[in-house]
Scaffold this active site. Structure first.
Site, PDB file in Angstrom:
ATOM      1  N   LYS A   1       0.838  -1.211   0.000  1.00  0.00           N
ATOM      2  CA  LYS A   1       0.000   0.000   0.000  1.00  0.00           C
ATOM      3  C   LYS A   1       0.867   1.253   0.000  1.00  0.00           C
ATOM      4  CE  LYS A   1       1.754   0.994   3.640  1.00  0.00           C
ATOM      5  NZ  LYS A   1       2.353   1.416   4.725  1.00  0.00           N
TER       6      LYS A   1
ATOM      7  N   GLY B   1      10.600  -3.627   4.328  1.00  0.00           N
ATOM      8  CA  GLY B   1      10.914  -2.583   5.308  1.00  0.00           C
ATOM      9  C   GLY B   1      11.109  -1.232   4.656  1.00  0.00           C
ATOM     10  N   ALA B   2      10.277  -0.899   3.662  1.00  0.00           N
ATOM     11  CA  ALA B   2      10.468   0.357   2.924  1.00  0.00           C
ATOM     12  C   ALA B   2       9.235   1.251   2.954  1.00  0.00           C
ATOM     13  CB  ALA B   2      10.857   0.050   1.473  1.00  0.00           C
ATOM     14  N   GLY B   3       8.274   0.944   3.843  1.00  0.00           N
ATOM     15  CA  GLY B   3       7.121   1.829   3.986  1.00  0.00           C
ATOM     16  C   GLY B   3       5.955   1.483   3.088  1.00  0.00           C
ATOM     17  N   LEU B   4       6.068   0.374   2.336  1.00  0.00           N
ATOM     18  CA  LEU B   4       4.998   0.028   1.395  1.00  0.00           C
ATOM     19  C   LEU B   4       4.165  -1.162   1.879  1.00  0.00           C
ATOM     20  CD1 LEU B   4       6.919   0.492  -1.991  1.00  0.00           C
ATOM     21  CD2 LEU B   4       5.624   2.174  -0.660  1.00  0.00           C
TER      22      LEU B   4
ATOM     23  N   SER C   1       5.141  -5.992   5.415  1.00  0.00           N
ATOM     24  CA  SER C   1       4.782  -6.884   6.529  1.00  0.00           C
ATOM     25  C   SER C   1       3.296  -7.232   6.478  1.00  0.00           C
ATOM     26  CB  SER C   1       5.132  -6.247   7.880  1.00  0.00           C
ATOM     27  OG  SER C   1       4.392  -5.060   8.088  1.00  0.00           O
TER      28      SER C   1
ATOM     29  N   GLU D   1       0.266  -8.479  11.992  1.00  0.00           N
ATOM     30  CA  GLU D   1       0.906  -7.160  12.082  1.00  0.00           C
ATOM     31  C   GLU D   1       1.323  -6.873  13.530  1.00  0.00           C
ATOM     32  OE1 GLU D   1       2.304  -5.661   9.452  1.00  0.00           O
ATOM     33  OE2 GLU D   1       1.080  -3.863   9.409  1.00  0.00           O
TER      34      GLU D   1
ATOM     35  N   ASP E   1      -2.640  -0.910   7.180  1.00  0.00           N
ATOM     36  CA  ASP E   1      -1.868  -1.622   6.148  1.00  0.00           C
ATOM     37  C   ASP E   1      -2.527  -2.951   5.793  1.00  0.00           C
ATOM     38  OD1 ASP E   1      -0.210   0.476   6.569  1.00  0.00           O
ATOM     39  OD2 ASP E   1       1.587  -0.676   7.028  1.00  0.00           O
TER      40      ASP E   1
END
Ligand SMILES: Nc1ncnc2c1ncn2[C@@H]1O[C@H](COP(=O)(O)OP(=O)(O)OP(=O)(O)O)[C@@H](O)[C@H]1O
Ligand SMILES: C[C@@](O)(CCO)CC(=O)[O-]
Ligand SMILES: [Mg+2]
Length: 408
Positions: A13, A118-121, A124, A172, A183
């Protein structure tokens, strides 16, 4: 319960407005990305072995089913009409989830993702949704997904998606303790949403689908600086404790900002005035995130490059601290200006993606929906774990490329 191999897949997302404030019950706006995670579930050769294989992060682990105290664990499991129930505490839910495997043969769970990790998208959440949907299929807790890729979402089975959404929130929680749920909601339902967690943790969060999501021209830039959402969420929590009034004002400002953005985005007519407002709100949102301490010099560098070439409005997205920034491009940005920025991004080691927003949520590819002569190749664990890169995964399995994918 199926013991034939199957795949599930769910998207990452982009949060446009409201990361971090979402954790404090403020509204946030996010949309599904066209980058996704894929999970292959296959019976183990030895039916007593449960195996996790996560080659993207170099993790492989096996359990012998007989070593797990299933009977004791089962005492803690609460079920309603045969479906495991979600409660607020994490540990019993994990145990409950594991105990679903009591009645199935040993399985292999193998994950690959086209999302940067681990890049904000939401990498996880995409994994959590894949695992929750696979467990739901194996436990017989959801109906068979049956909606085609191109079909209208009106025929969706909402109850099953809600079940997967709730259980993926437990996943999460394992990743970062106190997730808002935005998310995994986007990874489950796809599309675009205005999302708000309730202050009462027992109350369900509010999710408003944004059907006429405006056609925003977006550039995603990855700093490639690794960071952990858990640490960044904990950092904001510490700031809230130390400077409670100041931080409450910042979070309130984020709330007003997300509400204003929502009002603009749901207007029936979305023209230049509306896109300018969204860009202005994007700038303000980034400033507020800086104030919360979740930016990073590399994210500021992306912003400086974008601003100096005047390509649009840039903010960090997701938990920050590294990871990705988004730029809402100016409508009249020249090709030369854009190319100059892209060159500078590349020279700094950043990676850019042009993406489309608002795609499909969780889906499944069942054995019987793949042409008979292709099944062996499609469900081959060896082929799956050896795909070289994102393009190979998308070509072989992409929900938009491979026929047979079904959605709830
Ligand atoms: N392909 C993958 N294989 C295995 N584990 C993964 C994969 N992708 C993500 N993960 C798990 O998710 C963790 C990263 O989650 P984190 O929440 O920190 O970042 P994110 O979800 O990418 O970004 P954000 O939460 O800001 O959207 C990894 O450390 C790993 O545990
Ligand atoms: C930082 C955060 O707001 C978004 C992470 O993508 C955390 C969350 O909402 O769970
Ligand atoms: Mg995450």
């Amino acid at each position: 319960m199926s013991t034939k191999p199957f795949f599930v897949s769910s998207p990452g997302k982009v949060i446009l407005f409201g990361e971090h404030s979402a954790v404090y019950s403020k509204p946030a706006i996010a949309a599904a990305l066209d980058l996704r995670a894929y999970l292959l579930v296959k019976p183990s050769e030895d039916p007593n072995i449960i195996r996790l294989d996560f080659p993207d992060i170099g993790l492989s682990h096996s359990w012998n089913k007989n070593d797990i105290p299933w009977t004791k664990i089962k005492e803690y499991v609460q079920a309603k009409e045969g479906k495991p129930q979600i409660s607020e505490e994490l540990i019993p839910e994990i145990i409950d989830l594991l105990s679903d495997n009591l009645n199935v043969p040993g399985m292999l769970y193998s994950v690959r993702s086209t999302l940067p990790i681990g890049a904000g998208l939401g990498s996880s959440a995409a994994i959590a949704v894949c695992l929750a949907s696979a467990m739901s299929i194996l436990g017989g807790h959801v109906a068979k997904a049956s909606v085609d890729y191109d079909a209208k979402s009106t025929s969706k089975n909402h109850e099953d998606e809600e079940f997967i959404d709730k259980w993926s929130l437990m996943g999460e929680k394992c990743f970062h303790g106190n997730p808002s749920g935005i998310d995994n909601a986007v990874a489950t339902h796809g599309g675009a949403v205005m999302f708000q967690r309730m202050k009462n943790p027992a109350a369900p969060s509010v999710r408003t689908n944004m059907r006429n999501f405006p056609p925003i021209s977006l550039l995603l830039t990855n700093t490639k600086i690794p960071r952990s959402t858990a640490a960044l969420v904990a950092g904001v929590s510490a700031l809230n404790t130390k400077y409670s009034k100041t931080s409450a004002s910042i979070l309130d400002a984020m709330e007003h900002l997300a509400n204003e953005a929502y009002q603009v985005m749901v207007k029936p007519f979305f023209g230049p005035e509306e896109t300018r407002t969204l860009r202005e709100l994007t700038e303000i949102n980034h400033g507020l995130l800086v104030a919360l301490g979740v930016s990073h010099p590399s994210l500021e560098k992306i912003k400086i490059i974008g601003d100096s070439h005047r390509i649009g409005a840039t903010k960090l997205t997701g938990a920050g601290g590294g990871g990705c920034a988004i730029t809402l491009l100016n409508e009249n940005v020249s090709k030369a200006e854009l190319d100059n920025s892209l060159e500078e991004f590349e020279a700094n080691g950043f990676e850019t993606y042009r993406t489309s927003l608002g795609g499909k949520g969780v889906g499944a590819l069942y054995y019987e929906n793949v042409q008979e002569d292709k099944r062996e190749e499609v469900f081959s664990e060896i082929a799956f774990t050896k795909f070289k890169d994102r393009e190979e995964i998308i070509q072989a399995l992409g929900v938009q490329n491979v026929s047979g994918w079904k959605f709830w």
